[in-house]
Design an enzyme around this catalytic site. Structure first.
Site, PDB file in Angstrom:
ATOM      1  N   ASP A  13       0.856  -1.173   0.000  1.00  0.00           N
ATOM      2  CA  ASP A  13       0.000   0.000   0.000  1.00  0.00           C
ATOM      3  C   ASP A  13       0.906   1.242   0.000  1.00  0.00           C
ATOM      4  OD1 ASP A  13      -2.306   1.698   0.541  1.00  0.00           O
ATOM      5  OD2 ASP A  13      -1.653   1.720   2.628  1.00  0.00           O
ATOM      6  N   LEU A  14       0.309   2.431  -0.217  1.00  0.00           N
ATOM      7  CA  LEU A  14       1.086   3.675  -0.184  1.00  0.00           C
ATOM      8  C   LEU A  14       0.930   4.412   1.145  1.00  0.00           C
ATOM      9  CD1 LEU A  14       0.863   5.414  -3.696  1.00  0.00           C
ATOM     10  CD2 LEU A  14       2.890   4.537  -2.538  1.00  0.00           C
ATOM     11  N   ASP A  15      -0.180   5.133   1.317  1.00  0.00           N
ATOM     12  CA  ASP A  15      -0.353   5.991   2.492  1.00  0.00           C
ATOM     13  C   ASP A  15      -0.403   5.177   3.778  1.00  0.00           C
ATOM     14  OD1 ASP A  15      -0.833   8.872   1.480  1.00  0.00           O
ATOM     15  OD2 ASP A  15      -2.067   7.626   0.166  1.00  0.00           O
ATOM     16  N   THR A  47      -3.046   0.989  -4.073  1.00  0.00           N
ATOM     17  CA  THR A  47      -3.444   2.155  -3.289  1.00  0.00           C
ATOM     18  C   THR A  47      -4.886   2.564  -3.567  1.00  0.00           C
ATOM     19  OG1 THR A  47      -2.949   4.505  -2.890  1.00  0.00           O
ATOM     20  CG2 THR A  47      -2.485   3.662  -5.085  1.00  0.00           C
ATOM     21  N   LYS A 195      -8.740  -4.402  -3.978  1.00  0.00           N
ATOM     22  CA  LYS A 195      -7.309  -4.530  -4.272  1.00  0.00           C
ATOM     23  C   LYS A 195      -6.929  -5.979  -4.570  1.00  0.00           C
ATOM     24  CE  LYS A 195      -5.416  -0.618  -1.595  1.00  0.00           C
ATOM     25  NZ  LYS A 195      -4.422  -0.223  -0.572  1.00  0.00           N
ATOM     26  N   ASP A 218      -2.001  -0.911   5.983  1.00  0.00           N
ATOM     27  CA  ASP A 218      -2.382  -0.325   7.266  1.00  0.00           C
ATOM     28  C   ASP A 218      -3.862   0.004   7.356  1.00  0.00           C
ATOM     29  OD1 ASP A 218      -2.479   3.174   7.175  1.00  0.00           O
ATOM     30  OD2 ASP A 218      -2.169   1.950   5.397  1.00  0.00           O
ATOM     31  N   ASN A 221      -8.984  -1.098   3.587  1.00  0.00           N
ATOM     32  CA  ASN A 221      -8.987  -1.412   2.160  1.00  0.00           C
ATOM     33  C   ASN A 221      -7.841  -2.359   1.795  1.00  0.00           C
ATOM     34  OD1 ASN A 221      -7.108   0.646   2.665  1.00  0.00           O
ATOM     35  ND2 ASN A 221      -7.306   1.514   0.618  1.00  0.00           N
TER      36      ASN A 221
END
Length: 271
Positions: A13-15, A47, A195, A218, A221
């Site tokens: 994931d990104l954020d 993401t 995802k 985190d 999703n």
């Protein structure tokens, strides 16, 4: 079989995961991912962000990778070719927006080239240090076409979003998938979008299976992605509710402590 021999695909994931609290990729993380590429691991970033927003961020890794965006509604190849896209139909979005939504909640439609919103929200703008995906203030009632990649709601009070989620689900049984990417971010997509579904398409294309993947996330999703992977890792900064729900999965260092990169270096690259 040790982890290094089993894993062939790295998914992040990104954020809140690959990005630190300033929404940036550290130099150490970049170095680790370049070594992953040098050792022929397949890399996937998945993401909730729109692809126009995510592409310049992942470019900072300077490695070829598959990019899953909008929680699975778009897939781009390492050459930035669009491989898969799926939108919510206009009538479905219109039905959601016709509900009695608290006016304090910021509503956003993710469109192909712009995000349309009912109000300016400084907190959202902080997620884009460089604005590549522009906001547009609109009156949703004036729009004929409401088809969208996803519908996004945000408010500082998680409880308000819980109420809205329940209201939408009560009135639209079986139509949508939804997730909290962050406690203050509620997202609705078509029921076929997730995802993990998008990642499965990539794995099939590249002749891998989920048992050969390691993933990091985190948010809610990320839940199906983490559960489907051969090894799913939960970030130390993830909500306690997610940690408790996925209590069988290992919790690692936070995003601000470069948890993803340090885990990969120690357990995959053995460096």
């Amino acid at each position: 079989m040790i982890l290094k021999e089993k894993i062939k695909v790295v998914i992040s994931d990104l954020d809140g995961t690959l990005l630190n609290s300033d929404h940036k990729i550290s130099q150490y993380t970049k170095t680790v991912f370049q070594e992953l590429h040098n050792q022929n691991y397949l890399i996937i970033v998945a993401t909730g962000r729109h692809h126009l927003d995510a592409m310049p961020i992942v470019a900072g890794l300077d490695v070829p990778l598959y990019l899953v965006t909008s929680n699975g509604a778009r897939i781009h190849s390492p050459e930035k070719e669009l491989l898969f896209s799926f939108n919510m139909e206009s009538d479905a979005v219109k039905s959601v927006l016709s509900l009695d939504i608290d006016p304090e909640i910021t509503t956003v439609l993710f469109r192909e080239n712009v995000w349309q919103t009912n109000k300016y929200n400084e907190k959202l703008n902080e997620f884009q240090p460089e604005v590549n995906y522009h906001p547009e203030l609109v009156d949703f009632n004036s729009l004929e076409d409401l088809s969208a990649i996803k519908v996004f709601f945000t408010h500082d009070k998680h409880s308000k979003l819980i109420e809205l989620r329940d209201q939408i689900l009560e009135n639209h049984t079986g139509l949508f998938s939804h997730a909290f990417s962050l406690p203050f971010c509620l997202e609705f997509m078509d029921k076929s979008v997730d995802k993990s579904v998008a990642i499965a398409k990539i794995l099939e294309k590249e002749n891998f299976v989920f048992e050969q993947t390691i993933s990091f996330g985190d948010g809610y999703n990320d839940e199906n992605m983490l559960k489907s992977s051969g090894k799913g890792l939960v970030m130390g900064n993830a909500p306690d509710s997610l940690k408790n729900k996925l209590s069988h999965l290992e919790v690692i260092l936070t995003n601000d402590n470069e948890g993803v990169a340090k885990y990969i270096a120690q357990q995959i690259l053995n460096s």
